[in-house]
Motif scaffolding. Sequence first.
Motif, PDB file in Angstrom:
ATOM      1  N   VAL A 131     102.498 -30.049 223.036  1.00 22.36           N
ATOM      2  CA  VAL A 131     102.011 -29.682 221.704  1.00 22.36           C
ATOM      3  C   VAL A 131     102.322 -30.789 220.700  1.00 22.36           C
ATOM      4  O   VAL A 131     101.479 -31.172 219.882  1.00 22.36           O
ATOM      5  N   LEU A 132     103.551 -31.308 220.761  1.00 24.51           N
ATOM      6  CA  LEU A 132     103.927 -32.401 219.872  1.00 24.51           C
ATOM      7  C   LEU A 132     103.052 -33.626 220.109  1.00 24.51           C
ATOM      8  O   LEU A 132     102.623 -34.299 219.169  1.00 24.51           O
ATOM      9  N   MET A 133     102.784 -33.921 221.375  1.00 24.86           N
ATOM     10  CA  MET A 133     101.966 -35.068 221.717  1.00 24.86           C
ATOM     11  C   MET A 133     100.547 -34.915 221.179  1.00 24.86           C
ATOM     12  O   MET A 133      99.946 -35.873 220.667  1.00 24.86           O
ATOM     13  N   ILE A 134     100.003 -33.709 221.284  1.00 23.20           N
ATOM     14  CA  ILE A 134      98.638 -33.460 220.825  1.00 23.20           C
ATOM     15  C   ILE A 134      98.528 -33.617 219.318  1.00 23.20           C
ATOM     16  O   ILE A 134      97.644 -34.314 218.806  1.00 23.20           O
ATOM     17  N   PHE A 135      99.436 -32.975 218.576  1.00 22.40           N
ATOM     18  CA  PHE A 135      99.305 -32.932 217.123  1.00 22.40           C
ATOM     19  C   PHE A 135      99.894 -34.149 216.423  1.00 22.40           C
ATOM     20  O   PHE A 135      99.444 -34.504 215.324  1.00 22.40           O
ATOM     21  N   ALA A 136     100.898 -34.787 217.029  1.00 18.26           N
ATOM     22  CA  ALA A 136     101.542 -35.919 216.362  1.00 18.26           C
ATOM     23  C   ALA A 136     100.938 -37.262 216.750  1.00 18.26           C
ATOM     24  O   ALA A 136     101.100 -38.238 216.017  1.00 18.26           O
ATOM     25  N   LEU A 137     100.241 -37.333 217.895  1.00 23.26           N
ATOM     26  CA  LEU A 137      99.680 -38.614 218.341  1.00 23.26           C
ATOM     27  C   LEU A 137      98.183 -38.539 218.566  1.00 23.26           C
ATOM     28  O   LEU A 137      97.411 -39.288 217.952  1.00 23.26           O
ATOM     29  N   GLU A 138      97.748 -37.626 219.417  1.00 24.41           N
ATOM     30  CA  GLU A 138      96.372 -37.654 219.897  1.00 24.41           C
ATOM     31  C   GLU A 138      95.357 -37.286 218.816  1.00 24.41           C
ATOM     32  O   GLU A 138      94.371 -38.017 218.611  1.00 24.41           O
ATOM     33  N   LEU A 139      95.559 -36.169 218.135  1.00 23.19           N
ATOM     34  CA  LEU A 139      94.593 -35.762 217.117  1.00 23.19           C
ATOM     35  C   LEU A 139      94.542 -36.716 215.926  1.00 23.19           C
ATOM     36  O   LEU A 139      93.440 -37.010 215.432  1.00 23.19           O
ATOM     37  N   PRO A 140      95.693 -37.234 215.425  1.00 20.43           N
ATOM     38  CA  PRO A 140      95.584 -38.233 214.361  1.00 20.43           C
ATOM     39  C   PRO A 140      94.822 -39.482 214.786  1.00 20.43           C
ATOM     40  O   PRO A 140      93.998 -40.005 214.019  1.00 20.43           O
ATOM     41  N   VAL A 141      95.079 -39.984 215.986  1.00 23.97           N
ATOM     42  CA  VAL A 141      94.352 -41.166 216.465  1.00 23.97           C
ATOM     43  C   VAL A 141      92.878 -40.848 216.645  1.00 23.97           C
ATOM     44  O   VAL A 141      91.998 -41.661 216.301  1.00 23.97           O
ATOM     45  N   ALA A 142      92.566 -39.663 217.184  1.00 21.14           N
ATOM     46  CA  ALA A 142      91.169 -39.271 217.350  1.00 21.14           C
ATOM     47  C   ALA A 142      90.467 -39.152 216.002  1.00 21.14           C
ATOM     48  O   ALA A 142      89.295 -39.526 215.861  1.00 21.14           O
ATOM     49  N   ALA A 143      91.166 -38.629 215.000  1.00 18.39           N
ATOM     50  CA  ALA A 143      90.573 -38.508 213.666  1.00 18.39           C
ATOM     51  C   ALA A 143      90.277 -39.880 213.074  1.00 18.39           C
ATOM     52  O   ALA A 143      89.211 -40.098 212.482  1.00 18.39           O
ATOM     53  N   VAL A 144      91.213 -40.811 213.230  1.00 18.83           N
ATOM     54  CA  VAL A 144      90.981 -42.178 212.735  1.00 18.83           C
ATOM     55  C   VAL A 144      89.798 -42.808 213.459  1.00 18.83           C
ATOM     56  O   VAL A 144      88.944 -43.456 212.839  1.00 18.83           O
ATOM     57  N   ALA A 145      89.713 -42.609 214.775  1.00 22.64           N
ATOM     58  CA  ALA A 145      88.603 -43.171 215.550  1.00 22.64           C
ATOM     59  C   ALA A 145      87.267 -42.570 215.117  1.00 22.64           C
ATOM     60  O   ALA A 145      86.246 -43.262 215.071  1.00 22.64           O
TER      61      ALA A 145
END
Length: 223
Positions: A131-145
Amino acid sequence: MEWKMEQALHIFRKDVRYLYREASLLVGLAVIFSVWQTVDLRGQEMAWVLELAIAAAAAFIIVRVIHAESIAGDSQFWITRPYCWKSLLAAKLLFILAFVNLPVFLTQIVILGVDGFPIFSNWAGLLWSQVLMIFALELPVAAVAALTRGMIASTVGSLVLGLIVAGVQVQTDLFPEPFDWLRYSIIFLAAALIAPPLLYLQYKNRRTLLNRLWCLGAAALGI
């Protein structure tokens, strides 16, 4: 256009064929990290380097899969195809779960098993780390992309996010040690409140300029 599972799976399979090299790199790094942790060849310093490499590879593959059908702009070829935005977003999230979360999750299970920790007693911690990995890394990077069109712009955006996180950590270093958890809570909550709705809106309406302004305003408010 309604969401269709068949369409999402079609896009997912296309992304697998397109990005199998990047996916193989991330899986290979995860395997190397698990072996390094279990045999402890050179201590924790090299393990930290491998963790950083996995995070960088994860961010890279997320940007690549989002940019495979770039959301920003209005001259992309995929726009002429009968793609439903919900199917497109579902396919991208499925790819991230399959080739970013799953390798890391299996690596954690292997390390726990080799170190002698009971896996079933640690399911809560394993799931929470995802959960931490999804919300703290993956979704922010996906949003920037989703808000950018090229790798350079995405890299700059991700570096800005990293600087914001570093700034928050520096400021929260002033907190007493018993409240050290607060710095991570601030970062996690800010990412969880900003990135998912931003990603959703960008895929739904593709109003890139407006969503960029919304992102900057939300980030400023969070800071």
